[in-house]
Design a protein around this motif. Structure first.
Motif, short mmCIF file in Angstrom:
data_model
loop_
_atom_site.label_atom_id
_atom_site.label_comp_id
_atom_site.label_asym_id
_atom_site.label_seq_id
_atom_site.Cartn_x
_atom_site.Cartn_y
_atom_site.Cartn_z
N TYR A 19 0.72 -1.25 -0.06
CA TYR A 19 0.05 -0.17 -0.06
C TYR A 19 0.87 1.22 -0.07
O TYR A 19 1.96 1.38 0.82
CB TYR A 19 -0.94 0.04 1.24
N LEU A 20 0.18 2.26 -0.70
CA LEU A 20 0.68 3.64 -0.63
C LEU A 20 -0.17 4.44 0.10
O LEU A 20 -1.42 4.43 -0.32
CB LEU A 20 1.29 4.13 -1.97
N THR A 21 0.12 4.98 1.20
CA THR A 21 -0.65 5.81 2.17
C THR A 21 -0.12 7.47 2.10
O THR A 21 0.79 7.49 2.77
CB THR A 21 -0.90 5.18 3.38
N LYS A 22 -0.84 8.11 1.70
CA LYS A 22 -0.51 9.44 1.93
C LYS A 22 -1.46 10.27 2.81
O LYS A 22 -2.87 10.33 2.46
CB LYS A 22 -0.36 10.04 0.66
N TRP A 23 -1.13 11.24 3.64
CA TRP A 23 -1.96 11.89 4.48
C TRP A 23 -1.38 12.87 5.12
O TRP A 23 -0.24 13.22 4.95
CB TRP A 23 -2.61 10.94 5.75
N ASN A 24 -2.26 13.86 5.63
CA ASN A 24 -2.11 15.17 6.31
C ASN A 24 -2.29 15.14 7.64
O ASN A 24 -3.31 14.75 8.09
CB ASN A 24 -2.67 16.38 5.64
N ASP A 59 -6.23 14.17 11.53
CA ASP A 59 -5.43 13.39 10.45
C ASP A 59 -6.52 13.40 9.60
O ASP A 59 -7.61 12.68 9.54
CB ASP A 59 -5.08 12.03 10.84
N LYS A 60 -6.03 13.61 8.08
CA LYS A 60 -6.90 13.64 6.88
C LYS A 60 -6.27 12.64 5.84
O LYS A 60 -4.99 12.90 5.45
CB LYS A 60 -7.34 15.16 6.39
N MET A 61 -6.93 11.72 5.40
CA MET A 61 -6.51 11.07 4.19
C MET A 61 -6.48 11.52 2.96
O MET A 61 -7.51 12.03 2.56
CB MET A 61 -7.31 9.58 4.11
N LEU A 62 -5.30 11.50 2.52
CA LEU A 62 -5.22 12.22 0.94
C LEU A 62 -5.31 11.06 -0.10
O LEU A 62 -5.92 11.41 -1.16
CB LEU A 62 -3.99 12.99 0.89
N GLU A 63 -4.54 9.96 -0.14
CA GLU A 63 -4.56 8.94 -0.90
C GLU A 63 -4.39 7.63 0.01
O GLU A 63 -3.37 7.72 0.54
CB GLU A 63 -3.82 9.26 -2.10
#
Length: 257
Positions: free
Chosen positions: A230-235, A241-245
């Motif tokens: 998995y590739l997990t991108k978040w802010n 915490d907010k999921m971006l992708e």
């Protein structure tokens, strides 16, 4: 020492985030005889002569990742055999300065493909370091060849839909990610929050990139219980915490031309 010419396709960095999937299963016949370094599939209408070699690529053509910084704290987790295989496959390639971090997946063909997570840049340029997936093909005579190198560009992730099954294309991922392995407690906690909200349980393999924005953006490579990568991108900002992708890596994209 005979030097090989390695072909590189320049990244076309985009501000919009896209998902790309592909259902073609790689076969033995698709293993190229010469390594191709790529971040975007070559257009079929583009003549081969238009693709620059490493020697002709300018600094402006090397990806700078839009303000993202590659995290350089990941330590190598390779067996001696895996390191020797990678070193043999890359020994005669000019200007390639990527160090292997770990093998993240394998594929049984007529021989064996190993997908390495690697980190580095081109030794004759001033480009920023990047993470990439490097595929090394070991034939039945134990001859090792670098076949592809695809950058993991945090501005243009290539993901597939989660299926609850193992990786596509015959790739077998590894589930050796460790819980609580991210470099700081708050980063690990933030990662756990966003993946829980996404309904998945993931163990991180490596923190790839960070970006200072309103708060901090992160990109992590991780594995689920079935070995999907998995590739997990978040802010993370002010405790929110907010999921971006988030999604499985498109192994077809990252391991073929």
């Amino acid at each position: 020492m005979k030097k090989k010419t390695v072909m590189i396709i320049s990244l076309a960095l985009a501000s919009a985030l896209v998902f790309a999937g592909c259902n073609n299963t790689p076969t033995t016949s698709e293993v190229p005889s010469e390594p191709v370094i790529t971040s975007e599939p070559a257009a079929s209408s583009e003549p081969e002569s238009a693709v620059p070699s490493i020697e002709s690529v300018s600094e402006e053509e090397i990806p700078l990742l839009g303000g993202w910084t590659a995290y350089d704290g990941n330590t190598a987790e390779l067996s001696d055999e895996e390191k020797e295989i990678y070193d043999e496959a890359t020994a005669d390639i000019d200007n390639l300065n990527f160090e292997p971090i770990r093998v993240v997946a394998t594929q049984l063909v007529s021989g064996l493909n190993r997908a390495y997570l690697v980190y580095g840049n081109y030794s004759d340029s001033n480009s920023l370091p990047v993470y990439a997936i490097a595929v090394v093909y070991s034939d039945l005579n134990n001859v090792n060849t670098l076949t592809t190198l695809a950058f993991i560009d945090p501005t243009d992730l290539h993901l597939t839909e989660a299926t609850g099954e193992k990786l596509m294309g015959g790739w077998e991922g590894f589930t050796s990610g460790k819980a609580l392995m991210l470099p700081a407690e708050d980063v690990q906690s933030s990662f756990d929050n966003v993946t829980k909200d996404a309904g998945v349980t993931l163990n991180p393999l490596a923190l790839l990139n960070t970006q200072v924005v309103a708060g901090m953006n992160y990109l992590v490579l991780s594995a689920d219980k079935d070995g999907n990568l998995y590739l997990t991108k978040w802010n993370s900002f002010n405790g929110e915490d907010k999921m971006l992708e988030n999604g499985p890596m498109d192994m077809e994209y990252y391991t073929t031309k």
